[in-house]
Design an enzyme around this catalytic site. Structure first.
Site, PDB file in Angstrom:
ATOM      1  N   SER A  16       1.139  -1.353  -0.441  1.00 38.90           N
ATOM      2  CA  SER A  16      -0.247   0.331  -0.145  1.00 38.90           C
ATOM      3  C   SER A  16       1.195   1.481  -0.197  1.00 38.90           C
ATOM      4  O   SER A  16       2.412   1.346   0.426  1.00 38.90           O
ATOM      5  CB  SER A  16      -0.860   0.102   1.293  1.00 38.90           C
ATOM      6  OG  SER A  16      -1.405   1.601   1.377  1.00 38.90           O
ATOM      7  N   TYR A  41      -1.598  -0.343  10.266  1.00 35.76           N
ATOM      8  CA  TYR A  41      -1.369  -0.864   9.275  1.00 35.76           C
ATOM      9  C   TYR A  41      -0.995  -0.469   8.122  1.00 35.76           C
ATOM     10  O   TYR A  41       0.010  -1.606   8.010  1.00 35.76           O
ATOM     11  CB  TYR A  41      -3.419  -0.162   8.948  1.00 35.76           C
ATOM     12  CG  TYR A  41      -3.355  -0.360   6.824  1.00 35.76           C
ATOM     13  CD1 TYR A  41      -3.224  -0.148   6.280  1.00 35.76           C
ATOM     14  CD2 TYR A  41      -3.644  -1.541   6.695  1.00 35.76           C
ATOM     15  CE1 TYR A  41      -3.047  -0.549   5.009  1.00 35.76           C
ATOM     16  CE2 TYR A  41      -3.494  -2.152   5.590  1.00 35.76           C
ATOM     17  CZ  TYR A  41      -3.243  -1.256   4.130  1.00 35.76           C
ATOM     18  OH  TYR A  41      -3.520  -1.533   2.707  1.00 35.76           O
ATOM     19  N   LYS A  57       2.012  -3.513   6.525  1.00 35.88           N
ATOM     20  CA  LYS A  57       2.429  -4.125   5.269  1.00 35.88           C
ATOM     21  C   LYS A  57       3.771  -3.383   5.470  1.00 35.88           C
ATOM     22  O   LYS A  57       3.810  -3.871   4.121  1.00 35.88           O
ATOM     23  CB  LYS A  57       1.486  -3.037   4.092  1.00 35.88           C
ATOM     24  CG  LYS A  57      -0.006  -2.753   4.634  1.00 35.88           C
ATOM     25  CD  LYS A  57      -0.244  -3.985   3.585  1.00 35.88           C
ATOM     26  CE  LYS A  57      -1.983  -4.990   3.630  1.00 35.88           C
ATOM     27  NZ  LYS A  57      -1.998  -5.735   2.843  1.00 35.88           N
TER      28      LYS A  57
HETATM   29  C1  WQD Z   1      -9.564  10.320   0.846  1.00 41.16           C
HETATM   30  C2  WQD Z   1      -9.288  10.936   0.968  1.00 41.16           C
HETATM   31  C3  WQD Z   1      -9.307  11.462   3.542  1.00 41.16           C
HETATM   32  C4  WQD Z   1     -13.680   9.822   3.736  1.00 41.16           C
HETATM   33  C5  WQD Z   1      -7.087   4.436   2.546  1.00 41.16           C
HETATM   34  C6  WQD Z   1      -7.110   3.648   3.600  1.00 41.16           C
HETATM   35  C7  WQD Z   1      -5.925   3.272   2.710  1.00 41.16           C
HETATM   36  C8  WQD Z   1      -5.350   2.113   1.658  1.00 41.16           C
HETATM   37  C9  WQD Z   1      -5.704   3.697   0.566  1.00 41.16           C
HETATM   38  C10 WQD Z   1      -4.995  -0.350   1.299  1.00 41.16           C
HETATM   39  C11 WQD Z   1      -8.817  11.840   2.122  1.00 41.16           C
HETATM   40  C12 WQD Z   1     -10.628  12.333   2.105  1.00 41.16           C
HETATM   41  C13 WQD Z   1     -12.449  10.123   2.996  1.00 41.16           C
HETATM   42  C14 WQD Z   1     -14.467  11.491   3.775  1.00 41.16           C
HETATM   43  C15 WQD Z   1     -13.251  12.562   2.849  1.00 41.16           C
HETATM   44  N1  WQD Z   1      -6.035   1.238   1.554  1.00 41.16           N
HETATM   45  N2  WQD Z   1     -12.444  11.861   2.646  1.00 41.16           N
HETATM   46  N3  WQD Z   1     -14.383  12.313   3.358  1.00 41.16           N
HETATM   47  O1  WQD Z   1      -6.862   7.812   3.692  1.00 41.16           O
HETATM   48  O2  WQD Z   1      -6.334   7.612   1.555  1.00 41.16           O
HETATM   49  O3  WQD Z   1      -6.234   5.171   2.524  1.00 41.16           O
HETATM   50  O4  WQD Z   1      -6.976   4.068   1.352  1.00 41.16           O
HETATM   51  O5  WQD Z   1      -4.057  -0.280   1.142  1.00 41.16           O
HETATM   52  O6  WQD Z   1      -5.987   1.749   3.843  1.00 41.16           O
HETATM   53  O7  WQD Z   1      -6.795   3.922   4.900  1.00 41.16           O
HETATM   54  O8  WQD Z   1      -8.075   7.138   1.592  1.00 41.16           O
HETATM   55  O9  WQD Z   1     -10.867   6.728   0.837  1.00 41.16           O
HETATM   56  O10 WQD Z   1     -10.210   7.533   3.485  1.00 41.16           O
HETATM   57  O11 WQD Z   1     -10.146   8.861   1.909  1.00 41.16           O
HETATM   58  O12 WQD Z   1     -13.035  13.931   3.199  1.00 41.16           O
HETATM   59  O13 WQD Z   1     -16.257  10.245   4.496  1.00 41.16           O
HETATM   60  O14 WQD Z   1     -10.742  11.255   1.293  1.00 41.16           O
HETATM   61  O15 WQD Z   1      -9.066  12.890   3.930  1.00 41.16           O
HETATM   62  O16 WQD Z   1      -7.986  13.000   1.485  1.00 41.16           O
HETATM   63  P1  WQD Z   1      -6.824   7.431   2.208  1.00 41.16           P
HETATM   64  P2  WQD Z   1      -9.663   7.314   1.328  1.00 41.16           P
END
Ligand code: WQD
Length: 335
Positions: free
Chosen positions: A125, A149, A153
Site C-alpha cells: 500500500s 496498518y 504492510k
Molecule cells: C481519501 C481522501 C480523506 C472520507 C485508504 C485506506 C488505506 C489504503 C488506501 C489500502 C482523504 C478524504 C475520506 C470521507 C473525506 N487502502 N475523505 N471524507 O485515507 O487515502 O487511504 O485507501 O491499502 O488503507 O485508509 O483513503 O478514501 O479514506 O480518503 O474527506 O468521508 O478523502 O481525508 O483526503 P486514504 P480515503
C-alpha cells in the site's frame, strides 16, 4: 494455463483480479474466510467466468488447511490479498492487525516453502510511504508508517525482501496500491463495505443513494489548489490488470519486483465529489469538517517503473471510476 491461489479472493481487489486472471487464461482458486466478502461473490463471479471458481472457505492462519490445499493443487503462484486494511480500526487493534497481516503472511509462506511454491504477488500500500517528501512518489522514496496498518504492510515487504535474499528461488511481486475505487464494468462485483464506509468513494456512493445525508469533507485548509486532500485514485479493473502483468512477469522471469500501482494523477476530494455527481446525475451535498487524524495532504504515485517493467498503464478515467461504482451500487440495490 496456470493454477493461481488467491487468498482473500472473494474480497474487493481479489474478486476483480480473479476475473482478470481467468480472462488471461489462468485457473483461479480462492481461499477466503468471508470476514470481509459477501457470501454471493462466487455466484456473481460464475456469471463473469462462465463457471463457479473453486473456493476454499478458511483463513490463511490455518496451517493445516493450507497444507491440504497445496497438497491437492499444483499452484504456480500465490496472490495474497487476505489482510485487514482499515487504518482507523488498526489504531485500536494493533495486535489483531499484526496477527492477521503478518502472522497470516508467515503461515502462508511456510506452507509455500513446504510445497516448493516460491512465487507470490503481495498486496502492499501507499501507506508505507508515511508522510512523503516527494510528490509524485517514486518506489525508492523513504518508507515509514503512521499507523499499525501501514506498519504491517511495510513489515510484510521487509520480510519478503529478507526471504528473497536468503534463497534465490523466492520471487515476489510487491505491489503498492494507491487508492483503488470503482467496480467491474458489468456491475456484478464491486466494493461492498458491511457498515458505514471509511473510504471516500463508497461513502459518496451512500450519499448518492440517499442512505447518508451528505459527505463530510475532512479539511479544506490543506496546501492544495482547492484546500481538500489529494489522492491517486485508480480503477479497480486497472489494478487487477496490473496484478496479472505482475504475475506473468514473475512466471516468465523468476525475478521479483516492487512497484507502485497508480495513475500518477492526483484528484481532490471535491473533484471526486463532482465526478460522482456527474455519474449519478445530481449535485451531491457536502459539509466541511475538521481534518481526519493521520491524513496526509497529498498521496500520488510515480507510475514510471510499472510502465517500464510491466508495460502497465492505468487507462480508466475518474469518470469511468465513478460511473462503474454507480452502476454497481444501483444494480446491487436492485438485488
Ligand atoms: C481519501 C481522501 C480523506 C472520507 C485508504 C485506506 C488505506 C489504503 C488506501 C489500502 C482523504 C478524504 C475520506 C470521507 C473525506 N487502502 N475523505 N471524507 O485515507 O487515502 O487511504 O485507501 O491499502 O488503507 O485508509 O483513503 O478514501 O479514506 O480518503 O474527506 O468521508 O478523502 O481525508 O483526503 P486514504 P480515503
Amino acid at each position: 494455463m496456470a493454477t493461481i491461489l488467491l487468498t482473500g479472493g472473494a474480497g474487493y481487489i481479489g474478486s476483480h483480479t480473479c476475473v482478470a486472471l481467468a480472462q488471461a487464461g489462468h485457473r483461479p482458486v480462492i481461499l477466503d474466510d468471508f470476514s470481509n466478502a459477501a457470501e454471493d461473490v462466487p455466484d456473481r463471479l460464475a456469471h463473469l467466468l462462465g463457471s463457479t471458481p473453486e473456493v476454499w472457505r478458511g483463513s490463511v492462519l490455518d496451517a493445516e488447511l493450507l497444507a491440504r490445499l497445496f497438497a491437492t493443487h499444483d499452484i504456480a503462484v500465490v496472490m495474497h490479498f487476505a489482510a485487514l486494511k482499515a487504518v482507523g480500526v488498526s489504531m485500536q487493534r494493533p495486535l489483531d492487525y499484526a496477527r492477521t497481516n503478518l502472522g497470516g503472511l508467515m503461515t502462508l509462506l511456510e506452507a509455500m516453502r513446504t510445497a516448493s511454491v516460491h512465487r507470490l504477488v503481495y498486496s502492499s500500500s501507499a501507506m508505507v510511504y508515511g508522510l512523503p517528501e516527494t510528490i509524485p512518489i517514486p518506489e525508492d522514496a523513504p518508507t515509514g508508517f503512521a499507523n499499525p496498518y501501514g506498519y504491517t504492510k511495510l513489515a510484510g515487504e521487509q520480510l519478503l525482501e529478507q526471504l528473497a535474499a536468503s534463497d534465490p528461488r523466492w520471487a515476489f511481486g510487491i505491489l503498492r496500491y494507491f487508492n483503488p475505487v470503482g467496480a467491474h464494468a458489468s456491475g456484478l462485483i464491486g466494493e461492498d463495505p458491511a457498515d458505514i464506509p471509511n473510504n471516500l468513494m463508497p461513502y459518496i456512493a451512500r450519499v448518492a443513494t440517499g442512505e447518508l445525508p451528505h459527505l463530510q469533507v475532512f479539511g479544506d485548509d490543506y496546501p492544495t489548489p482547492d484546500g481538500t486532500g489529494i489522492r491517486d485514485y485508480i480503477h479497480v479493473e486497472d489494478l487487477a490488470e496490473g496484478h496479472v502483468l505482475s504475475l506473468q512477469s514473475l512466471m516468465r522471469t523468476g525475478q521479483g519486483h516492487l512497484l507502485n500501482l497508480g495513475t500518477g494523477q492526483g484528484r481532490s476530494v471535491l473533484e471526486v465529489l463532482a465526478a460522482y455527481g456527474r455519474a449519478c446525475g445530481r449535485t451531491l451535498p457536502h459539509v466541511i469538517a475538521p481534518r481526519r487524524p493521520g491524513d496526509v495532504p497529498i498521496l500520488c504515485a510515480d507510475p514510471t517503473r510499472a510502465a517500464e517493467l510491466l508495460g502497465f498503464r492505468a487507462r480508466r478515467s475518474l469518470d469511468d471510476m465513478c460511473a462503474s461504482s454507480w452502476r454497481w451500487i444501483t444494480r446491487r440495490q436492485g438485488d
